[in-house]
Design a protein around this motif. Structure first.
Motif, mmCIF file in Angstrom:
data_model
loop_
_atom_site.group_PDB
_atom_site.id
_atom_site.type_symbol
_atom_site.label_atom_id
_atom_site.label_comp_id
_atom_site.label_asym_id
_atom_site.label_seq_id
_atom_site.Cartn_x
_atom_site.Cartn_y
_atom_site.Cartn_z
ATOM 1 N N TYR A 117 0.853 -1.185 0.000
ATOM 2 C CA TYR A 117 0.000 0.000 0.000
ATOM 3 C C TYR A 117 0.889 1.235 0.000
ATOM 4 O O TYR A 117 1.908 1.267 0.699
ATOM 5 C CB TYR A 117 -0.917 0.022 1.226
ATOM 6 C CG TYR A 117 -1.806 -1.185 1.340
ATOM 7 C CD1 TYR A 117 -1.546 -2.170 2.291
ATOM 8 C CD2 TYR A 117 -2.896 -1.359 0.493
ATOM 9 C CE1 TYR A 117 -2.355 -3.293 2.394
ATOM 10 C CE2 TYR A 117 -3.709 -2.474 0.597
ATOM 11 C CZ TYR A 117 -3.436 -3.438 1.555
ATOM 12 O OH TYR A 117 -4.235 -4.543 1.649
ATOM 13 N N TRP A 118 0.437 2.258 -0.720
ATOM 14 C CA TRP A 118 1.218 3.480 -0.891
ATOM 15 C C TRP A 118 0.364 4.715 -0.664
ATOM 16 O O TRP A 118 -0.832 4.729 -0.991
ATOM 17 C CB TRP A 118 1.782 3.548 -2.316
ATOM 18 C CG TRP A 118 2.834 2.529 -2.578
ATOM 19 C CD1 TRP A 118 2.650 1.220 -2.919
ATOM 20 C CD2 TRP A 118 4.242 2.716 -2.497
ATOM 21 N NE1 TRP A 118 3.859 0.584 -3.062
ATOM 22 C CE2 TRP A 118 4.850 1.490 -2.808
ATOM 23 C CE3 TRP A 118 5.055 3.815 -2.194
ATOM 24 C CZ2 TRP A 118 6.243 1.317 -2.825
ATOM 25 C CZ3 TRP A 118 6.433 3.638 -2.215
ATOM 26 C CH2 TRP A 118 7.008 2.410 -2.527
ATOM 27 N N GLY A 119 1.002 5.745 -0.112
ATOM 28 C CA GLY A 119 0.353 7.030 -0.046
ATOM 29 C C GLY A 119 0.617 7.819 -1.318
ATOM 30 O O GLY A 119 1.420 7.396 -2.162
ATOM 31 N N PRO A 120 -0.012 8.980 -1.468
ATOM 32 C CA PRO A 120 0.142 9.799 -2.671
ATOM 33 C C PRO A 120 1.457 10.568 -2.719
ATOM 34 O O PRO A 120 1.834 11.071 -3.782
ATOM 35 C CB PRO A 120 -1.039 10.751 -2.615
ATOM 36 C CG PRO A 120 -1.345 10.876 -1.162
ATOM 37 C CD PRO A 120 -1.046 9.534 -0.560
ATOM 38 N N GLY A 121 2.145 10.685 -1.569
ATOM 39 C CA GLY A 121 3.424 11.368 -1.542
ATOM 40 C C GLY A 121 3.329 12.809 -1.070
ATOM 41 O O GLY A 121 2.270 13.433 -1.103
#
Length: 128
Positions: A117-121
């Motif tokens: 899972y990744w955040g938008p940065g």
């Protein structure tokens, strides 16, 4: 689903500090299966590993380029992971992402494709 949201980026002069936060949420988020990493990506470059921490906070590892300057920590009561960045350099300029690694057997990896899972940065810009 698991949602990650980074915050704390900005513009800072070389030698300065920033603290990034990564807040996790979602119906299926399980903090006990949430080893978390930070990555960064500069324009025209590949995404690179920065640091990671186990779900308990008991173990960490860092990329050589940031070791001694960055620290990683977490507050599980807030489901938040922090990246404290000190003595920033212009080459630290990048978009910073947090990511969750569900496979505990992969602990120690620096390969972004193994994170789930990744955040938008959040953008970090260090001026010289």
């Amino acid at each position: 689903q698991v949602q990650l949201a980074e915050s704390g980026g900005g513009l800072v002069q070389a030698g300065g500090s920033l603290r990034l936060s990564c807040a996790a949420s979602g119906r299926t988020f399980n903090r006990y299966n949430s080893n978390t990493g930070w990555f960064r990506q500069a324009p025209g470059k590949e995404r690179e590993f920065v640091a990671a921490i186990t779900w308990s906070g008991g173990a960490t590892y860092f990329a050589g380029s940031v070791k001694g300057r960055f620290t990683i920590s977490r507050d599980n009561a807030r489901d938040t992971v922090y990246l404290q960045m000190d003595n920033l350099k212009p080459e630290d300029t990048a978009v910073y992402y947090c990511a969750v690694l569900r496979d505990a057997a992969s602990w120690g990896t620096t390969n972004p494709t193994q994170f789930d899972y990744w955040g938008p940065g959040t953008q970090v810009t260090v001026s010289s």
